[in-house]
Scaffold this active site. Sequence first.
Site, PDB file in Angstrom:
ATOM      1  N   LYS A  46       3.105  11.410 -11.427  1.00  0.00           N
ATOM      2  CA  LYS A  46       2.510  10.571 -12.109  1.00  0.00           C
ATOM      3  C   LYS A  46       2.967   9.412 -12.295  1.00  0.00           C
ATOM      4  CE  LYS A  46      -0.653  13.699 -14.756  1.00  0.00           C
ATOM      5  NZ  LYS A  46      -0.977  14.277 -16.150  1.00  0.00           N
ATOM      6  N   ARG A  79       1.081  -1.254   0.064  1.00  0.00           N
ATOM      7  CA  ARG A  79       0.196   0.136   0.176  1.00  0.00           C
ATOM      8  C   ARG A  79       0.702   1.059   0.139  1.00  0.00           C
ATOM      9  NH1 ARG A  79      -3.412  -2.932   3.745  1.00  0.00           N
ATOM     10  NH2 ARG A  79      -4.888  -4.011   2.475  1.00  0.00           N
ATOM     11  N   GLU A 114       9.560  18.751 -24.975  1.00  0.00           N
ATOM     12  CA  GLU A 114       8.818  18.999 -23.694  1.00  0.00           C
ATOM     13  C   GLU A 114       9.554  20.241 -23.181  1.00  0.00           C
ATOM     14  OE1 GLU A 114       6.233  17.475 -22.466  1.00  0.00           O
ATOM     15  OE2 GLU A 114       6.356  15.536 -23.130  1.00  0.00           O
ATOM     16  N   ARG A 164      -3.179  21.679 -14.142  1.00  0.00           N
ATOM     17  CA  ARG A 164      -2.175  20.692 -14.443  1.00  0.00           C
ATOM     18  C   ARG A 164      -2.297  20.373 -15.963  1.00  0.00           C
ATOM     19  NH1 ARG A 164       0.858  16.138 -10.954  1.00  0.00           N
ATOM     20  NH2 ARG A 164       2.062  15.265 -12.579  1.00  0.00           N
ATOM     21  N   HIS A 199      -0.445  17.430 -26.415  1.00  0.00           N
ATOM     22  CA  HIS A 199      -0.450  15.935 -26.093  1.00  0.00           C
ATOM     23  C   HIS A 199      -1.495  15.233 -26.625  1.00  0.00           C
ATOM     24  CE1 HIS A 199       3.059  17.031 -23.831  1.00  0.00           C
ATOM     25  NE2 HIS A 199       3.201  15.841 -23.315  1.00  0.00           N
ATOM     26  N   GLU A 240      -4.576  16.984 -11.172  1.00  0.00           N
ATOM     27  CA  GLU A 240      -5.120  17.494 -12.375  1.00  0.00           C
ATOM     28  C   GLU A 240      -6.529  17.686 -12.439  1.00  0.00           C
ATOM     29  OE1 GLU A 240      -2.753  15.979 -15.628  1.00  0.00           O
ATOM     30  OE2 GLU A 240      -4.696  16.060 -16.934  1.00  0.00           O
ATOM     31  N   HIS A 259       8.094   9.806 -28.016  1.00  0.00           N
ATOM     32  CA  HIS A 259       7.162  10.666 -27.264  1.00  0.00           C
ATOM     33  C   HIS A 259       7.300  12.136 -27.639  1.00  0.00           C
ATOM     34  CE1 HIS A 259       4.314  12.100 -24.380  1.00  0.00           C
ATOM     35  NE2 HIS A 259       5.036  12.871 -23.920  1.00  0.00           N
ATOM     36  N   LYS A 278       7.046  23.148 -13.491  1.00  0.00           N
ATOM     37  CA  LYS A 278       6.237  22.028 -13.365  1.00  0.00           C
ATOM     38  C   LYS A 278       5.978  22.245 -12.073  1.00  0.00           C
ATOM     39  CE  LYS A 278       5.153  17.532 -14.022  1.00  0.00           C
ATOM     40  NZ  LYS A 278       5.247  16.371 -14.941  1.00  0.00           N
ATOM     41  N   ASN A 337      -0.221  19.330 -20.657  1.00  0.00           N
ATOM     42  CA  ASN A 337      -0.408  18.611 -21.913  1.00  0.00           C
ATOM     43  C   ASN A 337      -0.514  19.270 -23.370  1.00  0.00           C
ATOM     44  OD1 ASN A 337      -0.453  15.952 -20.513  1.00  0.00           O
ATOM     45  ND2 ASN A 337      -2.217  16.970 -19.532  1.00  0.00           N
ATOM     46  N   HIS A 379      -0.500  12.206 -28.284  1.00  0.00           N
ATOM     47  CA  HIS A 379      -0.670  10.647 -27.784  1.00  0.00           C
ATOM     48  C   HIS A 379      -1.529   9.907 -28.919  1.00  0.00           C
ATOM     49  CE1 HIS A 379      -0.749  11.662 -23.185  1.00  0.00           C
ATOM     50  NE2 HIS A 379       0.600  11.410 -23.724  1.00  0.00           N
TER      51      HIS A 379
HETATM   52  N1  GLY Z   1       3.367  15.155 -18.159  1.00  0.00           N
HETATM   53  C1  GLY Z   1       2.277  15.985 -17.505  1.00  0.00           C
HETATM   54  C2  GLY Z   1       2.161  15.976 -16.215  1.00  0.00           C
HETATM   55  O1  GLY Z   1       2.951  15.638 -15.297  1.00  0.00           O
HETATM   56  O2  GLY Z   1       1.129  16.312 -15.600  1.00  0.00           O
END
Ligand code: GLY
Length: 363
Positions: free
Chosen positions: A140, A118, A182, A238, A245, A234, A262, A224, A242, A249
């Site tokens: 993430k 956990r 990025e 946040r 993206h 998010e 990517h 960031k 993206n 994606h």
């Molecule tokens: N790569 C986008 C984020 O971390 O929110």
Amino acid sequence: MERIVRVELGQRGYDIRIADDFTVALPMAGEGRAALVVADAHTGPLYAAAVQELLADRGFACTYHEVPAGEGSKSLAQLGILLERAVAAGLDRKSLIVALGGGVIGDLAGCAAAVYLRGVAFLQIPTSLLAMVDSAVGGKTGVNLPQGKNLVGAFYQPVAVAANLATLESLPEREYRSGLAEVIKYGIIYDADFFAYLEQQQAALLRRAPEVLGEVVARCCEIKAAVVAQDERESGLRAILNYGHTLGHALEAVAGYGVLLHGEAVALGMVYANLVSTTVLGFPSEDARRITALLEAWGLPVRLPGTFGWEALRGVMATDKKADRRVPTLVLAEAMGRVRFGCRVPEAELAGVYARFAGGAAA
Ligand code: GLY
């Protein structure tokens, strides 16, 4: 020279240390704790011995686990193998899982750390530019399902991020440039002065000049960290991380994972987002041209490298995590350094701009 960026998340806050070697970047003490160092078949042979030695010096009892290189390792199967390895290595609740590598390793090992017993402590040691400026920061974690990228995972913050800039020297050129996509993103979404700095330093960055790289990695991490501190999970802001993206994606998925890196897919997605922004929000064409010029100067794609049908791409965009009842919501630029998130754009506009993009328009 060492740079430290703090991610302010209260008790879950942590430092990102950016230095020229592992010793400075990695100051933590272990006091007899177990550590499982996870790397792939590329980064492991290069750095695992040095990292394990350093962790052992600091009191950790290390075990090493290597996974095959590539996006294919971000799978439930590899997650299961890693978790069983953690059991076999005797990891307990005080233990540490260490991600030593790029985005795939960080996402996989972070996901394991989030669910093992956990949740156990997790240390990010990013060795790619993309991981240093993006995926290793902000918590993430996740793995892919056959149906799509990152469909399983958790927001789970590391206890620290230790970025050794020297690891970027051995990064293959194509991967390094993919990370630069990025980097450009941060200028577009947050900081027009930073974008201008990148334009000035474009040759130094291609040479991987250490001082400039240190500045750039630190500034990206600051941006960031500021965004994540305001919206860790998010629910709004946040999403700006993206930019480019949504189409990016979809291009990655339709091309087949691994065909486009990517950052290459994000570069294409940003050109498309610039075109939509110009059409819908009046984003200045001059700024769109500057972005395209910088992407091109860094050898990133700005035009589609083949035929990608809109229907297939739009189908993947419907499953994007930011889609609202299968309608994609986009991040769009109003001005250099200023974007809006959650934009719903009429279908005809999305398709029409894509037709122009597919026809060769790049700004
Ligand atoms: N790569 C986008 C984020 O971390 O929110």
